[in-house]
Design an enzyme around this catalytic site. Structure first.
Site, PDB file in Angstrom:
ATOM      1  N   SER A 130       2.918  -4.730  -1.964  1.00 56.38           N
ATOM      2  CA  SER A 130       2.056  -5.823  -2.054  1.00 56.38           C
ATOM      3  C   SER A 130       2.017  -5.971  -0.351  1.00 56.38           C
ATOM      4  O   SER A 130       1.677  -5.097   0.352  1.00 56.38           O
ATOM      5  CB  SER A 130       2.223  -6.832  -2.704  1.00 56.38           C
ATOM      6  OG  SER A 130       1.348  -8.649  -2.512  1.00 56.38           O
ATOM      7  N   MET A 131       2.592  -7.242  -0.159  1.00 57.50           N
ATOM      8  CA  MET A 131       2.683  -8.000   1.584  1.00 57.50           C
ATOM      9  C   MET A 131       3.888  -6.771   1.856  1.00 57.50           C
ATOM     10  O   MET A 131       3.218  -6.442   3.060  1.00 57.50           O
ATOM     11  CB  MET A 131       3.477  -9.156   1.316  1.00 57.50           C
ATOM     12  CG  MET A 131       3.676  -9.457   3.003  1.00 57.50           C
ATOM     13  SD  MET A 131       4.600 -11.328   2.704  1.00 57.50           S
ATOM     14  CE  MET A 131       5.949 -10.625   2.641  1.00 57.50           C
TER      15      MET A 131
END
Length: 338
Positions: A130-131
């Site tokens: 994700s991030m």
């Protein structure tokens, strides 16, 4: 053989701890080693897996998680690599950014460079969720000579803000941060351990009980009264100062030269992103055009598939690592592929 041993230890440990009802982390089990990188605002905390003489894979966790997010995946991956995981500032055991600072991708990339410099690496593979995967692709474009491979788990890769939201998003970021700094300080809310588990499970329905316990190990701090508070910096809940529009994201994507492999969950975040932001397809075309190789797989699972159901992810990541080797220098100067 080491991979089999680690996997068995991991499974046996989970069964043992299930019977006593308390999770003890990988470091306490002797499978990992903690490290700390001094920085001007405090320290970057992390842990490593494996033999430090092996080629490094630096692992970057997602938003509001911590480096324990890879605890179930790494034991299933090839053990002839050295896995370096760390808590992004404002998460886990790492120091928060100073007051008056913002959390955003360029700042995270600077932190990643500090970690790479700490270990004196001149070439790395990056794996992010994700991030963390967004940080990996952003960093890979800035330092293409350092990054040879990127594994991006359930993300689009390069994030951007829609043109119509650019100005309002920046304004919201500034106003929220300034209001927070001038507001009357509030004490951190305290929880019992079971309350904290319930709070995290309610906030992130992708997680199961076991994965919640794994993340809470680095995500909470115990108080003298036996209660717990969350370690994350509340500023991570505010809008970040993202000023990248679509065109800028394309430029960044064009700078990426590594082999890149996406693992997308059928019930994950990427499915939502591509429906909401159809322009992301153009960013991936830029990846395909400029990287050494661009590949992906879409498999069953939710956004935290690498933590909750890691077996399928591990199989495909292992295949990618074997099919896209990097050169490991031996003592005699002859290389071997890993």
């Amino acid at each position: 053989m080491l991979r089999v041993i680690c996997s068995r230890v991991f499974v046996d440990f989970r069964r043992t701890m299930a019977s006593v009802g308390k999770y003890v982390g990988t470091t306490k089990r002797g499978l990992t080693k903690e490290f700390s990188v001094p920085v001007p605002w405090g320290e970057i905390a992390g842990k490593t897996w494996g033999d430090e003489k092996n080629p490094p894979i630096i692992c970057l966790h997602g938003w509001l998680d911590n480096c324990n997010t890879f605890d179930k995946l790494i034991p299933l991956l090839p053990q002839d690599f050295y896995y370096v995981t760390f808590d992004v500032p404002g998460h886990g055991l790492s120091s928060h950014f100073p007051k008056g600072s913002f959390y955003f991708t360029a700042a995270y990339s600077s932190v990643l460079k500090r970690v790479i410099d700490h270990f004196k690496y001149d070439n790395v593979s990056l794996m992010g969720h994700s991030m963390g995967a967004n940080i990996a692709t952003y960093f890979g474009a800035i330092y293409p000579e350092i990054v040879s491979r990127i594994i991006a788990i359930d993300t689009a890769g390069i994030w951007f803000r829609q043109k119509e939201d650019l100005i309002t998003g920046l304004r919201s970021c500034i106003d929220t941060h300034l209001a927070f700094e001038t507001a009357e300080p509030r004490p951190e809310k305290e929880y019992t351990y079971e309350q904290a588990k319930g709070r995290l499970r309610a906030a992130n329905k992708n997680l199961n009980d076991e994965s919640v316990e794994i993340l809470l190990e680095r995500g909470m701090r115990e108080l003298d009264n036996g209660n717990f508070i969350f370690r994350r910096d509340i500023r991570h809940l505010f809008k970040d100062p993202l000023e990248r529009g679509f065109e800028t994201s394309l430029t960044i994507a064009e700078g990426l030269k590594a082999d890149i492999f996406f693992v997308w969950a059928k019930k994950g975040l990427y499915k939502i992103i591509k429906e909401r932001y159809p322009d992301i397809a153009e960013v991936h075309k830029a990846f395909q055009k400029n990287t050494k190789s661009f590949s992906y797989v879409e498999i069953a699972g939710n956004h935290h598939l690498h933590l909750c159901t890691p077996e399928e992810s591990a199989k495909h990541i292992t295949e990618f690592l074997r099919n896209h080797p990097v050169q490991k220098e031996g003592e005699n100067g002859n290389g071997s592929n890993l």
